[in-house]
Write a protein that holds these residues in place. Structure first.
Motif, PDB file in Angstrom:
ATOM      1  N   ASN A 246       0.846  -1.200   0.000  1.00 31.91           N
ATOM      2  CA  ASN A 246       0.000   0.000   0.000  1.00 31.91           C
ATOM      3  C   ASN A 246       0.882   1.250   0.000  1.00 31.91           C
ATOM      4  O   ASN A 246       1.203   1.789   1.060  1.00 31.91           O
ATOM      5  CB  ASN A 246      -0.884   0.031   1.265  1.00 31.91           C
ATOM      6  N   THR A 247       1.257   1.710  -1.153  1.00 33.68           N
ATOM      7  CA  THR A 247       2.221   2.821  -1.204  1.00 33.68           C
ATOM      8  C   THR A 247       1.831   3.923  -2.181  1.00 33.68           C
ATOM      9  O   THR A 247       2.656   4.764  -2.524  1.00 33.68           O
ATOM     10  CB  THR A 247       3.617   2.287  -1.590  1.00 33.68           C
ATOM     11  N   GLU A 248       0.580   3.932  -2.626  1.00 30.46           N
ATOM     12  CA  GLU A 248       0.148   4.946  -3.597  1.00 30.46           C
ATOM     13  C   GLU A 248       0.385   6.365  -3.087  1.00 30.46           C
ATOM     14  O   GLU A 248       0.642   7.279  -3.864  1.00 30.46           O
ATOM     15  CB  GLU A 248      -1.339   4.755  -3.915  1.00 30.46           C
ATOM     16  N   LEU A 249       0.306   6.572  -1.781  1.00 31.65           N
ATOM     17  CA  LEU A 249       0.468   7.905  -1.202  1.00 31.65           C
ATOM     18  C   LEU A 249       1.843   8.507  -1.490  1.00 31.65           C
ATOM     19  O   LEU A 249       1.988   9.735  -1.529  1.00 31.65           O
ATOM     20  CB  LEU A 249       0.250   7.851   0.314  1.00 31.65           C
ATOM     21  N   LEU A 250       2.839   7.650  -1.681  1.00 33.19           N
ATOM     22  CA  LEU A 250       4.202   8.149  -1.901  1.00 33.19           C
ATOM     23  C   LEU A 250       4.695   7.923  -3.331  1.00 33.19           C
ATOM     24  O   LEU A 250       5.872   8.150  -3.620  1.00 33.19           O
ATOM     25  CB  LEU A 250       5.175   7.476  -0.923  1.00 33.19           C
ATOM     26  N   LYS A 251       3.804   7.500  -4.202  1.00 33.55           N
ATOM     27  CA  LYS A 251       4.203   7.237  -5.583  1.00 33.55           C
ATOM     28  C   LYS A 251       4.764   8.505  -6.223  1.00 33.55           C
ATOM     29  O   LYS A 251       4.158   9.575  -6.173  1.00 33.55           O
ATOM     30  CB  LYS A 251       3.004   6.736  -6.389  1.00 33.55           C
ATOM     31  N   GLY A 252       5.952   8.389  -6.804  1.00 32.10           N
ATOM     32  CA  GLY A 252       6.600   9.533  -7.439  1.00 32.10           C
ATOM     33  C   GLY A 252       7.344  10.432  -6.476  1.00 32.10           C
ATOM     34  O   GLY A 252       8.007  11.393  -6.901  1.00 32.10           O
ATOM     35  N   GLN A 253       7.266  10.140  -5.175  1.00 31.46           N
ATOM     36  CA  GLN A 253       7.953  10.973  -4.180  1.00 31.46           C
ATOM     37  C   GLN A 253       9.161  10.288  -3.556  1.00 31.46           C
ATOM     38  O   GLN A 253      10.087  10.963  -3.098  1.00 31.46           O
ATOM     39  CB  GLN A 253       6.974  11.381  -3.070  1.00 31.46           C
ATOM     40  N   ASP A 255      11.800   6.501  -3.853  1.00 32.92           N
ATOM     41  CA  ASP A 255      12.202   5.391  -4.723  1.00 32.92           C
ATOM     42  C   ASP A 255      11.450   4.119  -4.339  1.00 32.92           C
ATOM     43  O   ASP A 255      11.287   3.812  -3.151  1.00 32.92           O
ATOM     44  CB  ASP A 255      13.708   5.140  -4.605  1.00 32.92           C
ATOM     45  N   MET A 256      11.012   3.383  -5.368  1.00 32.64           N
ATOM     46  CA  MET A 256      10.256   2.151  -5.154  1.00 32.64           C
ATOM     47  C   MET A 256      10.710   1.063  -6.118  1.00 32.64           C
ATOM     48  O   MET A 256      11.311   1.338  -7.151  1.00 32.64           O
ATOM     49  CB  MET A 256       8.755   2.391  -5.372  1.00 32.64           C
ATOM     50  N   LEU A 257      10.386  -0.193  -5.770  1.00 34.65           N
ATOM     51  CA  LEU A 257      10.520  -1.303  -6.706  1.00 34.65           C
ATOM     52  C   LEU A 257       9.389  -1.201  -7.733  1.00 34.65           C
ATOM     53  O   LEU A 257       8.412  -0.477  -7.529  1.00 34.65           O
ATOM     54  CB  LEU A 257      10.427  -2.639  -5.971  1.00 34.65           C
ATOM     55  N   PRO A 258       9.488  -1.946  -8.842  1.00 37.82           N
ATOM     56  CA  PRO A 258       8.409  -1.908  -9.844  1.00 37.82           C
ATOM     57  C   PRO A 258       7.024  -2.233  -9.293  1.00 37.82           C
ATOM     58  O   PRO A 258       6.016  -1.736  -9.805  1.00 37.82           O
ATOM     59  CB  PRO A 258       8.856  -2.961 -10.868  1.00 37.82           C
ATOM     60  N   ASN A 259       6.952  -3.063  -8.241  1.00 39.90           N
ATOM     61  CA  ASN A 259       5.641  -3.417  -7.682  1.00 39.90           C
ATOM     62  C   ASN A 259       5.128  -2.387  -6.678  1.00 39.90           C
ATOM     63  O   ASN A 259       4.065  -2.563  -6.085  1.00 39.90           O
ATOM     64  CB  ASN A 259       5.693  -4.796  -7.022  1.00 39.90           C
ATOM     65  N   GLY A 260       5.889  -1.303  -6.456  1.00 35.34           N
ATOM     66  CA  GLY A 260       5.451  -0.265  -5.536  1.00 35.34           C
ATOM     67  C   GLY A 260       6.018  -0.370  -4.135  1.00 35.34           C
ATOM     68  O   GLY A 260       5.735   0.484  -3.290  1.00 35.34           O
ATOM     69  N   LYS A 263      11.741   1.496  -1.302  1.00 34.27           N
ATOM     70  CA  LYS A 263      13.128   1.165  -1.026  1.00 34.27           C
ATOM     71  C   LYS A 263      13.608   1.962   0.183  1.00 34.27           C
ATOM     72  O   LYS A 263      13.365   3.161   0.277  1.00 34.27           O
ATOM     73  CB  LYS A 263      14.022   1.495  -2.228  1.00 34.27           C
ATOM     74  N   VAL A 264      14.284   1.289   1.100  1.00 35.23           N
ATOM     75  CA  VAL A 264      14.867   1.958   2.255  1.00 35.23           C
ATOM     76  C   VAL A 264      16.340   1.587   2.364  1.00 35.23           C
ATOM     77  O   VAL A 264      16.767   0.550   1.852  1.00 35.23           O
ATOM     78  CB  VAL A 264      14.148   1.571   3.568  1.00 35.23           C
ATOM     79  N   ASN A 265      17.111   2.458   3.035  1.00 32.65           N
ATOM     80  CA  ASN A 265      18.509   2.130   3.270  1.00 32.65           C
ATOM     81  C   ASN A 265      18.623   1.291   4.541  1.00 32.65           C
ATOM     82  O   ASN A 265      17.612   0.881   5.125  1.00 32.65           O
ATOM     83  CB  ASN A 265      19.371   3.398   3.333  1.00 32.65           C
ATOM     84  N   GLU A 266      19.840   1.054   4.996  1.00 35.34           N
ATOM     85  CA  GLU A 266      20.012   0.170   6.154  1.00 35.34           C
ATOM     86  C   GLU A 266      19.500   0.792   7.447  1.00 35.34           C
ATOM     87  O   GLU A 266      19.415   0.113   8.476  1.00 35.34           O
ATOM     88  CB  GLU A 266      21.481  -0.221   6.303  1.00 35.34           C
ATOM     89  N   TYR A 267      19.156   2.084   7.416  1.00 26.21           N
ATOM     90  CA  TYR A 267      18.608   2.754   8.591  1.00 26.21           C
ATOM     91  C   TYR A 267      17.112   3.029   8.437  1.00 26.21           C
ATOM     92  O   TYR A 267      16.543   3.842   9.150  1.00 26.21           O
ATOM     93  CB  TYR A 267      19.375   4.045   8.864  1.00 26.21           C
ATOM     94  N   MET A 268      16.488   2.365   7.504  1.00 25.49           N
ATOM     95  CA  MET A 268      15.048   2.427   7.260  1.00 25.49           C
ATOM     96  C   MET A 268      14.583   3.770   6.688  1.00 25.49           C
ATOM     97  O   MET A 268      13.394   4.071   6.691  1.00 25.49           O
ATOM     98  CB  MET A 268      14.240   2.122   8.536  1.00 25.49           C
ATOM     99  N   GLN A 269      15.511   4.562   6.165  1.00 30.75           N
ATOM    100  CA  GLN A 269      15.148   5.819   5.528  1.00 30.75           C
ATOM    101  C   GLN A 269      14.820   5.592   4.064  1.00 30.75           C
ATOM    102  O   GLN A 269      15.491   4.817   3.366  1.00 30.75           O
ATOM    103  CB  GLN A 269      16.301   6.821   5.612  1.00 30.75           C
ATOM    104  N   THR A 270      13.790   6.275   3.585  1.00 33.28           N
ATOM    105  CA  THR A 270      13.496   6.282   2.156  1.00 33.28           C
ATOM    106  C   THR A 270      14.438   7.273   1.482  1.00 33.28           C
ATOM    107  O   THR A 270      15.331   7.828   2.113  1.00 33.28           O
ATOM    108  CB  THR A 270      12.039   6.706   1.914  1.00 33.28           C
ATOM    109  N   SER A 271      14.211   7.519   0.204  1.00 37.93           N
ATOM    110  CA  SER A 271      15.038   8.500  -0.506  1.00 37.93           C
ATOM    111  C   SER A 271      14.764   9.928  -0.035  1.00 37.93           C
ATOM    112  O   SER A 271      15.487  10.855  -0.406  1.00 37.93           O
ATOM    113  CB  SER A 271      14.826   8.388  -2.026  1.00 37.93           C
TER     114      SER A 271
END
Length: 454
Positions: A246-253, A255-260, A263-271
């Protein structure tokens, strides 16, 4: 520090509780569009079968418990828009339909996943159900009371557990999957074949290698499932095809995998550094391949949620990645798996080899000594262990946790041969069954070469 958490299941609850304890001065607001929190969806089949009598035990937190930690939990509130640049969320109160905005310093996305619903003719017929949350489980139990024939679509963990539960309740059960074997993501064919035989021995009809094409019904209720190979009369259908983040809220904001999956780094931060994600809404670092992967498991969720809290102010505790370790009990068989199967390794373009042993888990002179089947998969070039599977009528599933640690620490199949395990006839043999695959995989030593070094 103002923290907003969106979604409150496994990852959300872990993130909230730990954030409240680590930062008592923080202002924490939780927005949850459902009417309950922290439901253990992995217990649905146990609830349906009647093993779990009181569903209250499947909840491990509540708005009241979070309030004791100073957390404001807004139930039945749906976040409908996020602006990560301005750090603003827009929320709709589902009870009053009122909309308002809120701001944050840190945003935690634990929105989870939702079952995949195929766009098929007849999908809107009554008695075609999902299996994800507490309300779903209650609906399944209520509808199943009057159903004689039940069809489950999807032969993953949830689907297989449900067909067992329905059969134990005296129903005529059909399990449909487009793959030609059950549990194909978790186990290799020698394991799934044994489980399929067990299901069939209990009267469950397996309709494998066929895809559902439509549903037919009468008076608005489903009566038939039509597939690419046949038709199956039914009174109730449960869809267990898989999950989508469930990630439509952040789509385009972010980084995501093709399925939505986020992606997070090793500290659980998004882009976006002040936006964190955990659980089924995001991808994990999959140690067997070293790549991002989507593996929605409660274990991954609670670990990641806890790490979000620990890294919310500064980077303190990196994520070690996961092996996707899981376990299952179906009738008399206890099974567990970690990492890649042999077939999954081939799909990932990893040249792998495997050792499979069949043995008794403890000395045969003991009153009982159940057989086990253990398979260990390793990368051919490096001999690094990348996966394992075990099955036995004895509960030996915890040993797969040991192999999980081996994979996480990049140990080789040769090292597995000589790891120190205790021996006691009640539990094992002088050579532990975990050592045995390593011993069998040891490379031969040429006699001439060995003598030359004397």
């Amino acid at each position: 520090m103002k923290v907003i958490v969106i979604g409150c299941t496994h990852a959300g609850t872990a993130a909230i509780v730990n954030t409240a304890k680590l930062y008592p001065e923080a202002e924490i607001t939780v927005y949850e569009r459902g009417d309950n929190i922290s439901f253990l969806s992995c217990g649905i089949a146990l609830y349906v079968s009647g093993v779990v009598k009181d569903p209250e035990g499947l909840f491990y937190s509540s708005p009241e418990k979070l309030a004791e930690l100073g957390v404001a939990t807004k139930m039945r509130h749906d976040v409908i828009h996020i602006d990560t640049d301005r750090k603003i969320v827009r929320v709709r109160n589902l009870e009053t339909n009122e909309e308002f905005e809120d701001t944050y310093d840190k945003l935690i996305m634990t929105t989870g996943s939702w079952p995949i619903i195929p766009k098929l003719e007849g999908i809107d017929l009554d008695n075609i159900l999902l299996s994800k949350n507490y309300n779903h489980s209650n609906t399944i139990i209520e509808k199943a009371k009057d159903a004689k024939r039940i069809t489950v679509v999807g032969a993953g963990y949830i689907g297989v557990e449900l067909v067992e539960a329905f059969q134990m309740n005296g129903k005529e059960v059909t399990l449909i999957d487009s793959e030609d074997r059950i549990l194909n993501k978790y186990l290799d064919p020698e394991f799934t074949a044994a489980i399929e035989h067990s299901l069939q021995d209990h009267g469950i009809h397996l309709a494998l290698g066929q895809t559902v094409t439509r549903f037919e019904g009468e008076n608005g209720k489903v009566t038939k499932v039509v597939t690419s190979k046949g038709e199956y009369g039914t009174d109730l259908v449960i869809l267990c095809i898989g999950f989508r983040p469930n990630t439509e809220l952040l789509k385009g904001q972010v980084d995501m995998l093709p399925n939505g999956a986020i992606k997070v780094n090793e500290y659980m931060q998004t882009s976006k550094p002040d936006v964190y994600a955990a659980g089924d809404s995001c991808a994990i670092h999959y140690n067997p391949t070293g790549e991002h992967a989507y593996i929605p498991l409660a274990t991954n969720a609670v670990r990641m949620g806890t790490l979000v809290a620990r890294n919310l102010v500064r980077q303190t505790t990196p994520y070690m990645g996961t092996q996707g370790t899981s376990g299952l009990k179906i009738y008399e068989n206890n099974m567990a798996a970690t990492g890649l199967t042999e077939l999954a390794a081939a799909d990932a373009n990893i040249e792998a080899e495997a050792v499979t042993i069949r043995d008794h888990y403890r000395p045969e002179f003991m009153p009982t000594s159940e057989e086990l089947m253990l398979k260990v998969v390793y990368e051919k070039a490096t001999r690094r262990i990348i996966g394992a599977q075990i099955m036995s009528k004895a509960d030996l599933t915890q040993s797969i946790n040991t192999i999980s640690v081996c994979i996480q620490n990049k140990m080789t199949i040769d090292q597995l041969a000589f790891i120190d395990f205790f021996f006691q006839p009640h539990y094992n043999k002088p050579w532990n069954y975990l050592n045995t695959p390593g011993l069998q995989a040891l490379p031969m030593i040429e006699v001439k070469e060995a003598v030359a070094h004397i």
